[in-house]
Write an enzyme that holds these catalytic residues in place. Structure first.
Site, PDB file in Angstrom:
ATOM      1  CD  GLU A 213      -7.766   0.545   1.930  1.00 11.10           C
ATOM      2  OE1 GLU A 213      -6.458  -0.021   1.972  1.00 11.10           O
ATOM      3  OE2 GLU A 213      -8.101   1.086   3.090  1.00 11.10           O
TER       4      GLU A 213
ATOM      5  NE  ARG B  96      -7.233  11.679   5.933  1.00 10.37           N
ATOM      6  CZ  ARG B  96      -7.244  11.029   7.338  1.00 10.37           C
ATOM      7  NH1 ARG B  96      -6.487  10.231   7.765  1.00 10.37           N
ATOM      8  NH2 ARG B  96      -8.392  11.220   7.592  1.00 10.37           N
ATOM      9  CG  HIS B  97      -3.286   9.256   1.661  1.00 10.62           C
ATOM     10  ND1 HIS B  97      -3.973   8.557   0.994  1.00 10.62           N
ATOM     11  CD2 HIS B  97      -3.604   8.748   3.116  1.00 10.62           C
ATOM     12  CE1 HIS B  97      -4.592   7.588   1.797  1.00 10.62           C
ATOM     13  NE2 HIS B  97      -4.360   7.717   2.981  1.00 10.62           N
TER      14      HIS B  97
ATOM     15  NE  ARG C 129       7.653  21.954   2.341  1.00  7.49           N
ATOM     16  CZ  ARG C 129       8.799  22.131   2.472  1.00  7.49           C
ATOM     17  NH1 ARG C 129       9.871  21.446   3.237  1.00  7.49           N
ATOM     18  NH2 ARG C 129       9.499  23.122   1.814  1.00  7.49           N
TER      19      ARG C 129
ATOM     20  CG  HIS D  21      -5.108  -1.363   9.628  1.00  3.58           C
ATOM     21  ND1 HIS D  21      -4.523  -0.851  10.934  1.00  3.58           N
ATOM     22  CD2 HIS D  21      -5.708  -0.516   9.224  1.00  3.58           C
ATOM     23  CE1 HIS D  21      -4.648   0.360  10.896  1.00  3.58           C
ATOM     24  NE2 HIS D  21      -5.464   0.627   9.854  1.00  3.58           N
ATOM     25  N   GLY D  22      -1.471  -2.124  10.394  1.00  2.00           N
ATOM     26  CA  GLY D  22      -0.622  -2.359  11.306  1.00  2.00           C
ATOM     27  C   GLY D  22       0.434  -3.459  11.086  1.00  2.00           C
TER      28      GLY D  22
ATOM     29  CG  HIS E 229      -7.798   4.087   1.652  1.00  2.00           C
ATOM     30  ND1 HIS E 229      -8.026   4.223   2.871  1.00  2.00           N
ATOM     31  CD2 HIS E 229      -9.218   4.414   1.082  1.00  2.00           C
ATOM     32  CE1 HIS E 229      -9.220   4.547   3.138  1.00  2.00           C
ATOM     33  NE2 HIS E 229      -9.976   4.592   2.260  1.00  2.00           N
TER      34      HIS E 229
ATOM     35  N   GLY F 224       1.297  -1.265   4.343  1.00  2.00           N
ATOM     36  CA  GLY F 224       1.726   0.022   3.897  1.00  2.00           C
ATOM     37  C   GLY F 224       2.653   0.993   4.735  1.00  2.00           C
ATOM     38  CG  HIS F 225       2.727   3.997   8.647  1.00  2.00           C
ATOM     39  ND1 HIS F 225       3.425   3.560   9.597  1.00  2.00           N
ATOM     40  CD2 HIS F 225       2.632   5.160   8.492  1.00  2.00           C
ATOM     41  CE1 HIS F 225       3.786   4.740  10.155  1.00  2.00           C
ATOM     42  NE2 HIS F 225       3.357   5.713   9.484  1.00  2.00           N
TER      43      HIS F 225
ATOM     44  CD  GLU G 154      -7.147  -5.775   3.920  1.00  2.00           C
ATOM     45  OE1 GLU G 154      -7.742  -5.260   2.683  1.00  2.00           O
ATOM     46  OE2 GLU G 154      -6.398  -5.045   4.439  1.00  2.00           O
TER      47      GLU G 154
ATOM     48  CG  ASN H 265      -1.771   1.172   1.571  1.00  2.00           C
ATOM     49  OD1 ASN H 265      -1.396   2.358   1.240  1.00  2.00           O
ATOM     50  ND2 ASN H 265      -2.846   1.106   1.749  1.00  2.00           N
TER      51      ASN H 265
ATOM     52  NE  ARG I 294      -8.836   8.706   4.991  1.00  2.00           N
ATOM     53  CZ  ARG I 294      -9.319   8.054   5.920  1.00  2.00           C
ATOM     54  NH1 ARG I 294      -8.454   6.769   6.294  1.00  2.00           N
ATOM     55  NH2 ARG I 294     -10.094   8.652   6.703  1.00  2.00           N
TER      56      ARG I 294
ATOM     57  CG  ASP J 295      -2.871   4.726   0.961  1.00  2.00           C
ATOM     58  OD1 ASP J 295      -3.271   4.593  -0.195  1.00  2.00           O
ATOM     59  OD2 ASP J 295      -3.579   4.361   1.764  1.00  2.00           O
ATOM     60  CG  HIS J 296       1.307   6.459   4.485  1.00  2.00           C
ATOM     61  ND1 HIS J 296       0.190   7.599   5.099  1.00  2.00           N
ATOM     62  CD2 HIS J 296       0.657   5.217   5.326  1.00  2.00           C
ATOM     63  CE1 HIS J 296      -0.530   6.933   5.672  1.00  2.00           C
ATOM     64  NE2 HIS J 296      -0.480   5.878   5.669  1.00  2.00           N
TER      65      HIS J 296
ATOM     66  CB  THR K 132      -5.131   4.876   9.661  1.00  2.00           C
ATOM     67  OG1 THR K 132      -5.028   3.707   8.932  1.00  2.00           O
ATOM     68  CG2 THR K 132      -5.004   4.369  11.282  1.00  2.00           C
ATOM     69  CB  THR K 133      -9.181   1.927   8.207  1.00  2.00           C
ATOM     70  OG1 THR K 133      -8.620   2.315   6.782  1.00  2.00           O
ATOM     71  CG2 THR K 133     -10.562   1.394   7.752  1.00  2.00           C
TER      72      THR K 133
END
Ligand code: PXP
Length: 239
Positions: A71, A50-51, A18, A192-193, A44, A214-215, A152, A7, A46, A9-10, A101-102
């Site tokens: 997503e 936001r990203h 920026r 997740h996580g 994702h 992802g993160h 999932e 993922n 959203r 997203d980040h 986050t979700t």
């Protein structure tokens, strides 16, 4: 062994911090794909953008050859972007504006009718549909009833466990959820996580198909580079 869907997203989070055109989500997806270490890309879109933005979804959908997992919430404007992009898979998630986050799985009792309708429309368009749910027997059975082909399992409670007993309890719930889902004919993903330090036991659960991570990968990529972060995660998954 499960497959790795990264993922990204980040990557967009850094760009949005920026308002620059870089780093490019599309370039990150192409770099990840070129490593040969992943099986798919997840993003994702959203509602608050936001990203990741709509054009990221369109371009990644057009340019990557690996399966694209879109997503999304069930908001109509997002459903329309997904139908335009036509990804291999969509993962439906709950979404709240104020969350970092979700936070939890879908509430299929309250939101079931809309999930059923969106699932049918996406499947008619040739997209597989996965529902992001807690490892709960009722939610698993209801996912099948609503037309999903995949679920999932939310690994957040496992990832956030603060002691071994809690961690083992959450792992058991995931294992039992995967067993039940597989038995009734659902394909089982999870995420997740997850990090390279906690992914091993989840990757070892029988019948686990894809892990969405992802993160932690993007965070490690800042230190090691994306190809090395992906290699590290695959090693931690045991594959
Ligand atoms: N799966 C779902 C449904 C998610 O919402 C997220 C977060 O976007 C992930 C997996 C990936 O979680 P993480 O970024 O913590 O790896």
């Amino acid at each position: 062994m499960p497959q790795l869907y990264v993922n990204l997203d980040h990557v967009a989070t850094v760009r949005q911090a920026r308002g620059t055109p870089y780093p490019s989500v599309v370039e990150a997806a192409l770099v990840a794909e070129a490593t040969g270490r992943i099986h798919g890309i997840t993003l994702h879109l959203r509602e608050d953008r936001r990203h990741v933005h709509d054009d990221d979804m369109r371009e990644v959908g057009r340019r990557i050859e690996l399966p694209f997992n879109f997503e999304m919430s069930v908001a109509e404007e997002i459903v329309l972007v997904c139908l335009e992009v036509g990804p291999a898979q969509a993962t439906l998630v709950p979404e709240k504006r104020e969350e970092l986050t979700t936070e939890g799985g879908l509430d299929l009792d309250r939101g079931g009718d809309r999930v059923r309708e969106v699932t049918a429309r996406l499947k008619d368009a040739g997209t597989l549909v996965s529902l992001f749910i807690d490892p709960d027997a009722d939610a698993i059975r209801r996912s099948l009833d609503l037309g999903a082909t995949h679920i999932e399992l939310h690994t957040g409670r496992y990832a956030d466990a603060t002691n071994d007993a809690e961690r083992l309890r959450e792992l058991d719930a995931l294992r039992e959820g995967a067993r039940l889902a597989h038995e009734i004919g659902l394909v089982v993903n999870a995420g997740h996580g997850l990090t390279h330090e906690n992914v091993g036991p989840v990757a070892a659960i029988p019948n686990m198909e894809d892990l969405n991570i992802g993160h932690a990968i993007v965070a490690r990529a800042i230190l090691l580079g994306l190809p090395s972060a992906l290699a590290e995660m695959r090693t931690a998954m045991g594959c």
